[in-house]
Design an enzyme around this catalytic site. Structure first.
Site, PDB file in Angstrom:
ATOM      1  CG  HIS A 307      67.399  23.689  61.776  1.00 27.48           C
ATOM      2  ND1 HIS A 307      66.675  23.809  62.944  1.00 27.48           N
ATOM      3  CD2 HIS A 307      67.813  24.946  61.453  1.00 27.48           C
ATOM      4  CE1 HIS A 307      66.652  25.089  63.310  1.00 27.48           C
ATOM      5  NE2 HIS A 307      67.327  25.792  62.437  1.00 27.48           N
ATOM      6  CG  ASP A 364      72.134  28.903  59.150  1.00 32.53           C
ATOM      7  OD1 ASP A 364      71.787  30.077  59.326  1.00 32.53           O
ATOM      8  OD2 ASP A 364      71.887  28.000  59.967  1.00 32.53           O
TER       9      ASP A 364
END
Length: 428
Positions: A307, A364
């Protein structure tokens, strides 16, 4: 405000005030830099080191994997709250008591009817239209049916605008999906909770009773909470800067939806599934693709791992991984795409290359798995992200307007041609 920062340019020294946030974040105030230094500005592509605002909504510390809404940890909210409680918290600053919650939910239901002319707009879109484009257009179109601007100094006016968009937006989300699938548009059931009604509006088949699965409802509730706000990301800062021109709430939200659409932002969960499909079409060899991901000379990118902000782990992924396992177990889905996803997950969690670099599956990755297992089309994943992010966008817009922030106007360093004379076309 505390100490001063000293900036030296061309032998001249300038004192700049500094700020310390409630979580001990430090900032240098450069709001008067240009005037004080006779035109000097800062350059910060992507605004990675620039604080565009002060905000009391969300605290995020990527190095420690911390995410809090109004002081409440994301772990506790995901475990104990429902999405409407979190929406109220983000927008109004405190968790609602029972009376406030009941009124909030009731008022949202009352405002959920969408003008019938909106059906004509959605009918004009071809089935090939991407759902995010449809959703952005429909959200903007709501302005035409609600032409009066919000009086931000009126609590009643602001409240009515909030419940109106929270009521209508899930309808637009469901209609966007059902339009693409050729299903009749549905308003759902006002006897249900907010999240349960979203599921019914999206999935109820004509002439069939829709039975709510507690596991799916719980997973969706968690996903929406996890996505509800995330500090000053691309779409949120878009909502704030569009709203800073005093554009209306619906127009600002529509701009945020368009910003979220990009594959580097909200489109990441769709990109995860597209990657999984590509791996399947190439034989499904996960080890091969993990090797490609580790090869710095290979253009392949492993989507859904690591991330930009969280450098150790994504706290949202830790929460939603459990829900993903529950959903897959409850539905008993036999899907080679999801098998590939689980294979990649296990290899990444055990491969020293990924473990050492803290390239863990992020939110995600798991949200894409859950949405596919639920039967939500891949191109709808980012729409679901927008549904979750809605209260955060509203909260940020409301805060920006109440703080009377000036219109956003970034500066630049010009690198084009210097002054030159115009040459008539016959002499060029």
């Amino acid at each position: 405000m505390s100490d001063k920062a000293i900036l030296e340019i061309g032998g001249e020294k300038y004192e700049l005030p500094t700020y310390t946030g409630t979580e001990n974040e430090k900032a240098i105030d450069i709001s008067k830099l240009r005037g004080t230094t006779n035109g000097v500005i800062t350059i910060d592509p992507g605004y990675k080191n620039t604080g565009a605002c002060v905000s009391g909504i969300t605290f995020l510390e990527g190095d420690k994997g911390i995410l809090r809404y109004r002081g409440y940890s994301i772990e506790e909210l995901a475990a104990k709250a429902d999405f409407l409680e979190v929406a109220y918290l983000l927008i109004f600053g405190e968790l609602p008591n029972q009376e406030e919650y009941d009124r909030f939910h009731s008022d949202i239901k009352k405002k959920s009817i969408v003008d019938e002319d909106v059906r004509k707009i959605i009918d004009a879109f071809p089935k090939t239209a991407h759902p995010m484009g449809v959703l952005s257009s429909l959200t903007s179109a709501l302005t035409a049916f609600n032409p009066s601007s919000v009086n931000v100094d009126s609590e009643e006016d602001m409240y009515n605008s909030v419940v109106k968009i929270l009521g209508k937006f899930p309808v637009l989300v469901a209609w966007t999906m059902r339009k693409k699938q050729g299903l009749p548009l549905d308003y759902g059931d006002t006897s249900l909770g907010y999240v349960e009604n979203v599921l019914k509006m999206m999935f109820r088949q004509p002439h069939e009773e829709y039975v709510i699965s507690p596991i799916l409802s719980n997973a969706l509730n968690k996903l929406l909470i996890l996505h509800a706000d995330h500090e000053q990301n691309c779409s949120t800062s878009t909502v704030r800067i569009v709203g800073s021109s005093h554009a209306g709430l619906f127009a600002s939200l529509s701009a945020g939806i368009s910003a979220l659409w990009g594959p580097l932002h909200g489109g990441a969960n769709q990109a995860v599934l597209e990657m999984l499909k590509a791996i399947q079409e190439d034989g499904g060899d996960t080890a091969k693709y993990m090797a490609k991901a580790k090869d710095k000379n290979d253009p392949f990118r492993l989507m859904g791992f690591g991330h930009r902000v969280y450098k150790n782990f994504d706290p949202r992924a830790t929460i939603i991984k459990v829900a993903a396992d529950e959903v897959l177990g409850d539905l008993g889905v036999d899907d080679p795409i999801l098998d590939i996803a689980k294979g990649l997950e296990q290899e990444a969690l055990n491969d020293p290359y990924f473990v050492d670099r803290k390239l863990y599956p992020n939110v995600d990755f798991y949200s894409g798995i859950i949405y596919r297992a639920m039967g939500i089309p891949t191109e709808m994943f980012t729409v679901m992200f927008a549904l979750g992010r809605l209260p955060g966008w509203i909260a940020q817009w409301r805060e920006m307007r109440l703080m009377k922030e000036p219109i956003g106007r970034p500066r630049q360093i010009y690198t084009g041609a210097t002054e030159r004379a115009f040459i008539p076309v016959e002499k060029r």
